[in-house]
Design a protein around this motif. Structure first.
Motif, short mmCIF file in Angstrom:
data_model
loop_
_atom_site.label_atom_id
_atom_site.label_comp_id
_atom_site.label_asym_id
_atom_site.label_seq_id
_atom_site.Cartn_x
_atom_site.Cartn_y
_atom_site.Cartn_z
N SER A 24 114.75 -78.98 54.99
CA SER A 24 114.87 -78.73 56.43
C SER A 24 115.18 -77.26 56.70
O SER A 24 115.09 -76.81 57.83
N ALA A 25 115.55 -76.52 55.65
CA ALA A 25 115.88 -75.10 55.78
C ALA A 25 115.70 -74.47 54.41
O ALA A 25 115.74 -75.16 53.40
N PRO A 26 115.50 -73.16 54.34
CA PRO A 26 115.23 -72.22 55.42
C PRO A 26 113.84 -72.45 56.02
O PRO A 26 113.05 -73.20 55.44
N PRO A 27 113.54 -71.78 57.14
CA PRO A 27 112.28 -72.06 57.85
C PRO A 27 111.04 -71.95 56.97
O PRO A 27 110.12 -72.76 57.11
N GLU A 28 111.02 -70.98 56.04
CA GLU A 28 109.80 -70.81 55.23
C GLU A 28 109.59 -71.95 54.24
O GLU A 28 108.50 -72.12 53.70
N LEU A 29 110.63 -72.76 53.99
CA LEU A 29 110.49 -73.90 53.07
C LEU A 29 110.51 -75.24 53.80
O LEU A 29 110.19 -76.27 53.21
N ALA A 30 110.89 -75.24 55.07
CA ALA A 30 111.04 -76.49 55.82
C ALA A 30 109.74 -77.29 55.82
O ALA A 30 108.65 -76.73 55.98
N GLY A 31 109.89 -78.60 55.60
CA GLY A 31 108.74 -79.50 55.60
C GLY A 31 108.09 -79.67 54.24
O GLY A 31 107.28 -80.57 54.06
N ARG A 32 108.44 -78.82 53.27
CA ARG A 32 107.90 -78.95 51.91
C ARG A 32 108.87 -79.78 51.08
O ARG A 32 110.05 -79.88 51.39
N TRP A 33 108.38 -80.36 50.01
CA TRP A 33 109.18 -81.27 49.19
C TRP A 33 109.61 -80.59 47.91
O TRP A 33 108.90 -79.74 47.36
N GLU A 34 110.79 -81.01 47.41
CA GLU A 34 111.33 -80.43 46.18
C GLU A 34 112.14 -81.48 45.43
O GLU A 34 112.44 -82.55 45.95
N LEU A 35 112.49 -81.10 44.20
CA LEU A 35 113.47 -81.86 43.45
C LEU A 35 114.84 -81.36 43.92
O LEU A 35 115.05 -80.15 44.00
N PRO A 36 115.76 -82.25 44.30
CA PRO A 36 117.04 -81.80 44.83
C PRO A 36 117.87 -81.07 43.79
O PRO A 36 117.71 -81.28 42.59
N GLY A 37 118.76 -80.21 44.25
CA GLY A 37 119.63 -79.46 43.35
C GLY A 37 120.20 -78.26 44.07
O GLY A 37 120.30 -78.25 45.30
#
Length: 139
Positions: A24-37
């Motif tokens: 959900s943040a930062p704006p340049e990454l918002a909406g993309r998926w990742e492995l949490p950490g």
């Protein structure tokens, strides 16, 4: 010694599925998926950081298993390292930095828009997940 920040990611497995988290943040990454950490803090091992980050970000307790070989550059001075982990307790909730979570079966891993630096680790995590025996009759 190089001044670099290690960011740890978790390929969290549960019932034959992999957990994906939408930024959900930062704006340049918002909406993309990742492995949490998240970032390893001074005095922490990467494994300790991963357990802490998953508790803070998702509200779950996990057992860190194996490191996925390799590391991937993030922004300058930052590298991503990924471990597999299994869910011990709790139901993951997007508490910080994420607005959605999904459990993906191995054949569903390409249904979300992964951040580029997470893709090699996701591919290896899916390979490992596919090699695990199926869910036990006991659950």
């Amino acid at each position: 010694m190089t001044d670099r920040v290690v960011v740890v990611g978790a390929a969290v497995f549960d019932e034959g599925r992999l957990l994906a988290a939408r930024r959900s943040a930062p704006p340049e990454l918002a909406g993309r998926w990742e492995l949490p950490g998240g970032k390893v803090e001074p005095g922490e091992t990467p494994e300790e950081a991963l357990v802490r980050e998953l508790r803070e970000e998702l509200g779950v307790e996990t057992d860190v298993l194996d490191r996925i070989p390799g590391e991937w550059p993030l922004k300058p001075g930052y590298v991503l390292q990924v471990w597999t982990a299994r869910l011990l307790s709790g139901t993951p909730r997007p508490l910080q930095d994420h607005d959605d979570l999904r459990w993906l079966r191995p054949g569903e891993a390409d249904t979300v828009d992964w951040l580029p630096q997470d893709r090699p680790a996701v591919a290896e995590a899916v390979r490992r997940l596919s090699a695990l025996p199926g869910p036990a009759a006991q659950g």
